[in-house]
Motif scaffolding. Sequence first.
Motif, PDB file in Angstrom:
ATOM      1  N   ALA A 194       0.866  -1.184   0.166  1.00 41.78           N
ATOM      2  CA  ALA A 194       0.037   0.054  -0.081  1.00 41.78           C
ATOM      3  C   ALA A 194       0.867   1.060   0.042  1.00 41.78           C
ATOM      4  O   ALA A 194       0.532   2.189  -0.862  1.00 41.78           O
ATOM      5  N   ILE A 195       1.846   1.366   0.640  1.00 39.98           N
ATOM      6  CA  ILE A 195       2.726   2.315   0.740  1.00 39.98           C
ATOM      7  C   ILE A 195       3.528   2.466  -0.801  1.00 39.98           C
ATOM      8  O   ILE A 195       3.617   3.853  -1.040  1.00 39.98           O
ATOM      9  N   VAL A 196       3.836   1.503  -1.302  1.00 39.78           N
ATOM     10  CA  VAL A 196       4.470   1.679  -2.849  1.00 39.78           C
ATOM     11  C   VAL A 196       3.266   2.052  -3.770  1.00 39.78           C
ATOM     12  O   VAL A 196       3.523   2.856  -4.523  1.00 39.78           O
ATOM     13  N   PHE A 197       1.946   1.542  -3.481  1.00 41.17           N
ATOM     14  CA  PHE A 197       0.898   2.320  -4.139  1.00 41.17           C
ATOM     15  C   PHE A 197       0.888   3.850  -3.974  1.00 41.17           C
ATOM     16  O   PHE A 197       0.650   4.684  -5.122  1.00 41.17           O
ATOM     17  N   MET A 198       0.918   4.315  -2.957  1.00 45.82           N
ATOM     18  CA  MET A 198       0.990   5.772  -2.654  1.00 45.82           C
ATOM     19  C   MET A 198       2.289   6.525  -3.029  1.00 45.82           C
ATOM     20  O   MET A 198       2.037   7.379  -3.458  1.00 45.82           O
ATOM     21  N   PHE A 199       3.404   5.862  -3.107  1.00 47.67           N
ATOM     22  CA  PHE A 199       4.521   6.542  -3.180  1.00 47.67           C
ATOM     23  C   PHE A 199       5.581   5.403  -4.099  1.00 47.67           C
ATOM     24  O   PHE A 199       6.265   4.897  -3.356  1.00 47.67           O
ATOM     25  N   PRO A 200       5.455   5.567  -5.155  1.00 47.70           N
ATOM     26  CA  PRO A 200       6.289   4.566  -5.941  1.00 47.70           C
ATOM     27  C   PRO A 200       7.590   5.066  -6.495  1.00 47.70           C
ATOM     28  O   PRO A 200       7.952   5.294  -7.379  1.00 47.70           O
ATOM     29  N   ASN A 201       8.202   5.234  -5.280  1.00 51.64           N
ATOM     30  CA  ASN A 201       9.445   5.943  -5.258  1.00 51.64           C
ATOM     31  C   ASN A 201      10.357   5.221  -4.312  1.00 51.64           C
ATOM     32  O   ASN A 201       9.975   5.162  -2.964  1.00 51.64           O
ATOM     33  N   TYR A 202      11.595   4.443  -4.387  1.00 49.81           N
ATOM     34  CA  TYR A 202      12.280   4.095  -3.510  1.00 49.81           C
ATOM     35  C   TYR A 202      12.654   4.746  -2.439  1.00 49.81           C
ATOM     36  O   TYR A 202      12.882   4.360  -1.034  1.00 49.81           O
ATOM     37  N   TYR A 203      12.947   6.014  -2.650  1.00 46.04           N
ATOM     38  CA  TYR A 203      13.505   6.744  -1.545  1.00 46.04           C
ATOM     39  C   TYR A 203      12.356   7.280  -0.611  1.00 46.04           C
ATOM     40  O   TYR A 203      12.749   8.014   0.605  1.00 46.04           O
ATOM     41  N   ILE A 204      11.059   7.012  -0.879  1.00 42.26           N
ATOM     42  CA  ILE A 204      10.217   7.451   0.149  1.00 42.26           C
ATOM     43  C   ILE A 204       9.583   6.178   0.799  1.00 42.26           C
ATOM     44  O   ILE A 204       9.240   6.073   1.637  1.00 42.26           O
ATOM     45  N   ALA A 205       9.239   5.167  -0.192  1.00 44.02           N
ATOM     46  CA  ALA A 205       8.676   4.109   0.399  1.00 44.02           C
ATOM     47  C   ALA A 205       9.591   3.264   1.369  1.00 44.02           C
ATOM     48  O   ALA A 205       8.901   2.641   2.447  1.00 44.02           O
ATOM     49  N   TYR A 206      10.957   3.071   1.115  1.00 49.49           N
ATOM     50  CA  TYR A 206      11.780   2.349   2.095  1.00 49.49           C
ATOM     51  C   TYR A 206      11.696   3.088   3.351  1.00 49.49           C
ATOM     52  O   TYR A 206      11.391   2.487   4.532  1.00 49.49           O
ATOM     53  N   PRO A 207      12.215   4.274   3.498  1.00 48.58           N
ATOM     54  CA  PRO A 207      12.205   5.062   4.807  1.00 48.58           C
ATOM     55  C   PRO A 207      10.508   5.138   5.471  1.00 48.58           C
ATOM     56  O   PRO A 207      10.458   4.796   6.738  1.00 48.58           O
ATOM     57  N   PHE A 208       9.618   5.354   4.704  1.00 48.58           N
ATOM     58  CA  PHE A 208       8.332   5.173   5.176  1.00 48.58           C
ATOM     59  C   PHE A 208       7.905   4.089   5.970  1.00 48.58           C
ATOM     60  O   PHE A 208       7.514   3.876   7.280  1.00 48.58           O
ATOM     61  N   ALA A 209       8.051   2.969   5.499  1.00 47.86           N
ATOM     62  CA  ALA A 209       7.788   1.499   5.669  1.00 47.86           C
ATOM     63  C   ALA A 209       8.632   1.120   6.908  1.00 47.86           C
ATOM     64  O   ALA A 209       8.093   0.694   7.926  1.00 47.86           O
ATOM     65  N   PHE A 210       9.879   1.454   6.995  1.00 47.27           N
ATOM     66  CA  PHE A 210      10.842   1.044   7.860  1.00 47.27           C
ATOM     67  C   PHE A 210      10.424   1.918   9.072  1.00 47.27           C
ATOM     68  O   PHE A 210      10.359   1.471  10.286  1.00 47.27           O
ATOM     69  N   LEU A 211      10.120   3.086   9.059  1.00 46.18           N
ATOM     70  CA  LEU A 211       9.844   4.015  10.171  1.00 46.18           C
ATOM     71  C   LEU A 211       8.353   3.577  10.678  1.00 46.18           C
ATOM     72  O   LEU A 211       8.576   3.406  12.154  1.00 46.18           O
ATOM     73  N   LEU A 212       7.524   3.149   9.934  1.00 44.47           N
ATOM     74  CA  LEU A 212       6.083   2.405  10.391  1.00 44.47           C
ATOM     75  C   LEU A 212       6.328   1.251  11.207  1.00 44.47           C
ATOM     76  O   LEU A 212       5.836   1.321  12.261  1.00 44.47           O
ATOM     77  N   TRP A 213       7.272   0.668  10.735  1.00 43.82           N
ATOM     78  CA  TRP A 213       7.523  -0.944  11.368  1.00 43.82           C
ATOM     79  C   TRP A 213       8.458  -0.621  12.767  1.00 43.82           C
ATOM     80  O   TRP A 213       7.926  -1.287  13.719  1.00 43.82           O
ATOM     81  N   ILE A 214       9.069   0.012  12.715  1.00 43.00           N
ATOM     82  CA  ILE A 214       9.999   0.482  13.770  1.00 43.00           C
ATOM     83  C   ILE A 214       9.288   0.906  15.041  1.00 43.00           C
ATOM     84  O   ILE A 214       9.246   0.549  16.225  1.00 43.00           O
ATOM     85  N   ILE A 215       8.555   2.075  14.742  1.00 38.04           N
ATOM     86  CA  ILE A 215       7.360   2.528  15.581  1.00 38.04           C
ATOM     87  C   ILE A 215       6.394   1.700  16.257  1.00 38.04           C
ATOM     88  O   ILE A 215       6.247   1.703  17.618  1.00 38.04           O
ATOM     89  N   GLN A 216       5.821   0.649  15.419  1.00 35.90           N
ATOM     90  CA  GLN A 216       5.247  -0.353  15.911  1.00 35.90           C
ATOM     91  C   GLN A 216       5.902  -1.148  17.028  1.00 35.90           C
ATOM     92  O   GLN A 216       5.526  -1.700  17.969  1.00 35.90           O
ATOM     93  N   VAL A 217       7.285  -1.359  16.631  1.00 30.40           N
ATOM     94  CA  VAL A 217       8.091  -2.374  17.309  1.00 30.40           C
ATOM     95  C   VAL A 217       8.390  -1.601  18.743  1.00 30.40           C
ATOM     96  O   VAL A 217       8.424  -2.531  19.754  1.00 30.40           O
ATOM     97  N   MET A 218       8.699  -0.599  18.621  1.00 29.04           N
ATOM     98  CA  MET A 218       9.271   0.196  19.969  1.00 29.04           C
ATOM     99  C   MET A 218       8.308   1.090  20.646  1.00 29.04           C
ATOM    100  O   MET A 218       8.699   1.676  21.663  1.00 29.04           O
ATOM    101  N   SER A 219       7.224   0.746  20.310  1.00 28.43           N
ATOM    102  CA  SER A 219       6.056   1.752  20.956  1.00 28.43           C
ATOM    103  C   SER A 219       5.687   1.140  22.385  1.00 28.43           C
ATOM    104  O   SER A 219       5.986  -0.151  22.760  1.00 28.43           O
ATOM    105  N   PRO A 220       5.023   1.622  23.079  1.00 31.42           N
ATOM    106  CA  PRO A 220       4.559   1.184  24.416  1.00 31.42           C
ATOM    107  C   PRO A 220       3.539  -0.221  24.262  1.00 31.42           C
ATOM    108  O   PRO A 220       3.323  -0.782  25.115  1.00 31.42           O
TER     109      PRO A 220
END
Length: 266
Positions: A194-220
């Motif tokens: 879905a992120i790639v649907f919205m942002f078909p750009n490597y430089y946006i999709a990769y940081p966005f997906a990684f940031l979203l995942w890390i927030i999920q892993v490290m949140s309370p």
Amino acid sequence: MFNFEISKLLKNWRFIFFATLIILVPEIDLLIQLKSQIEAGFDTAKFILNPAEVSFLASNSIGHYGQMVLIWLLPLILLNLYTDHQVSEVKNGYLNATLIRNSRKKFYQTKLALSAIIPAFLVLLSLVINFLIALLIWHGGKDFSGMEDELQQLKVIKPFQLLVLQMEHPYSTVVIYIFIFTLSVAIFGMVTQAIVFMFPNYYIAYPFAFLLWIIQVMSPYSSTYFMQPFIEYGLRSIIPAAIVYLSSSLIVIGIGYFRQVRADVL
């Protein structure tokens, strides 16, 4: 289209590399566990780790290198495995040509389905192999890193009652968590698509997906609470974490899918 996408992947070196990585990482993790067990000895069942405690999802290997690769870097693996392929499809004009021949909804639904099915199949296969090998090598082991000696005391502490239940039924616990983890990976596979649907750009999709995942892993309300067995967190932590993970993932998937379909129609 489904079969055509699969046939393309089987000829793609990136897919083969990351598919192999998913399969091998949990098995390499077992080798690390085996080295430690050999040093400790296989002579007494009390000091041989329970096969469930050795399984990949229990995350007990020294250094946690396997978990660092497969869990912490999961969005990068998922993107390379399949979901970022749409970026090149947009650049070379393949996407437009495909949309002319196929229903737009069907095209994006197929992409989402494959983004879930492909990593789920590989992860399920890898974790099942991992657990079967653990059962074979550590058969008869009873050690839960010493926690088994405190089982009676833990039973009276409410937050630890789920841990006690898991230790009393370790094999069933591992099977359940294998399916939970597989489902979680499938869901985040769709998130990265879905992120790639919205942002078909490597430089946006990769940081966005990684940031979203890390927030999920490290949140309370860390997603690791419901992905990892034999931890001290009870249902009061697990249920909210699962709700946050599922709801945030569905929001991203929904926005990515419906925005893309509407944009194409317009």
